[in-house]
Design an enzyme around this catalytic site. Sequence first.
Site, PDB file in Angstrom:
ATOM      1  NE  ARG A  43      23.458 -26.850  13.798  1.00  0.00           N
ATOM      2  CZ  ARG A  43      24.624 -26.655  13.264  1.00  0.00           C
ATOM      3  NH1 ARG A  43      25.907 -26.753  13.884  1.00  0.00           N
ATOM      4  NH2 ARG A  43      24.712 -25.882  12.230  1.00  0.00           N
ATOM      5  CB  THR A  44      17.850 -31.130  14.888  1.00  0.00           C
ATOM      6  OG1 THR A  44      17.830 -29.844  15.530  1.00  0.00           O
ATOM      7  CG2 THR A  44      17.092 -31.969  16.164  1.00  0.00           C
ATOM      8  CE  LYS A  74       3.384 -38.821  -4.273  1.00  0.00           C
ATOM      9  NZ  LYS A  74       3.698 -40.556  -3.579  1.00  0.00           N
ATOM     10  NE  ARG A 131      13.394 -28.403  13.129  1.00  0.00           N
ATOM     11  CZ  ARG A 131      14.272 -27.842  13.875  1.00  0.00           C
ATOM     12  NH1 ARG A 131      14.727 -28.441  15.047  1.00  0.00           N
ATOM     13  NH2 ARG A 131      14.745 -26.673  13.353  1.00  0.00           N
ATOM     14  CG  HIS A 152      14.291 -28.140  19.622  1.00  0.00           C
ATOM     15  ND1 HIS A 152      14.273 -29.379  19.442  1.00  0.00           N
ATOM     16  CD2 HIS A 152      15.452 -27.490  18.784  1.00  0.00           C
ATOM     17  CE1 HIS A 152      15.481 -29.714  18.733  1.00  0.00           C
ATOM     18  NE2 HIS A 152      16.229 -28.749  18.391  1.00  0.00           N
TER      19      HIS A 152
END
Lengths: 154, 305
Positions: free
Chosen positions: B54-55, B83, B104, B132
């Site tokens: 969504r974001t 990695k 994010r 957020h």
Amino acid sequence: MANSKELKVSAIENGTVIDHIPSENLFKVITILGLDKISTQITFGANLDSKKQGRKAIIKVSEVFFQDHEINKISLVAPHARLNVIKNFEVVEKSDVTIPDTIVGIVKCFNPKCVTNNEAVTTHFSVINKKEVALRCHYCEKITTQEELRFEAS
Amino acid sequence: MPQMKNRSLVSINDFSKEEILHILDLAEEFEANPNQKLLEGKVVGSLFFEPSTRTRLSFETAINRLGGRVVGFSDSASSSATKGESLKDTIQMVSRYADLIVMRHPLEGSARYASEQSLVPVINAGDGANQHPTQTMLDLYSIRKTQGKLDDLNIFLVGDLKYGRTVHSLLMALSDFNPTFHFVSPEELRMPREYKLFLEEHGIPYYEHGELSEIIDEADIIYMTRVQKERFSDPMEYERVKNAYVLKRNMLKGTKDNMRVLHPLPRVNEIHTDVDASPKAYYFDQARNGVFARMALIAAVMGLK
Ligand SMILES: [Zn+2]
């Protein structure tokens, strides 16, 4: 009374005496100040009787003089520590430690999901309460309280 | 005009009241005229170390509408983090490729750290349970748009108020606008003490309620959140209380005409689908507003507006 409780560690000619350290935090103080990595003479004693606090420790370090910002790093582990600056076997200056407004390194953030506990990041806190120690993490914004204080291994 | 150019956007607490209002005005401009090629020739690094479709889609829509291009990854399985590359190294590298980073990350505080390592501005698209800020900005935009103002509102926060990052940030952001808060939550998921202390220190009234009731008739905004089973120490307790936090159409009967229902989405069952057709249901429009809020934030940090 005073005589029998006299501290049996040798006097120093020039240097610093750090008194009123809680015994259990002696080695933390040594680590925080980096005294384990210097080459001049150090003597210390622990589990000494103290009127102010149950058991105290004391450190005498030759030829080392601390700046305020260095010595204030120990304020969280030894909030009542007192410094005596010695020149020619005489105390020329006494001072107390104070908790600074920001603390970089030394303390761990209590939050296990904080970036500082998962990547190689130096911790950074603003001190929001000095009496009942409360530190706000610059990164995760969570507050570490007195009971949650843990120190970084170094 | 507030100076936001080249500044990273990490936490809603970094914004002054004036800066918030400035961003909301910009978002309004973008809503009126959503296709402006201000980002033409610019590349945005979109680093999603954990998936959030969504974001990510909202940001990518905002960037595309601004005429910019996106490079990046949508979960850590397709990034070099698998990695064993440190966050620092990833940011050092990407900030030499891109003009802006949207990130994010599951670790709390990772956005602040990334902003310190980056050569270009970083916009936090969620750092664990911490912040957020673009969600908060779109919530504020939705509130102002539906109420015509941010000041003097009766705000009801419902559901998981203990772990809900969105409600905490919204509470902090609204504190400059003379709100009255009502907290509706199960005992175990009540608003944490630190936030209630903050409100008390700032003279902001709040009331706590155990369940959704006629009390919502006073609301200007009802902000719903998910009550998740795994947040309860006792699963039986969840079973006992779960239905007390479900909003249904018939409960809207006595509510004010201006009242709107918000939800950060995704919804599970805390808003019954029979609410969707109500003119008071605003959550899908709220999601749409996210595109305009993100366009505004991007334009502000890139110095395009
Ligand atoms: Zn932290």
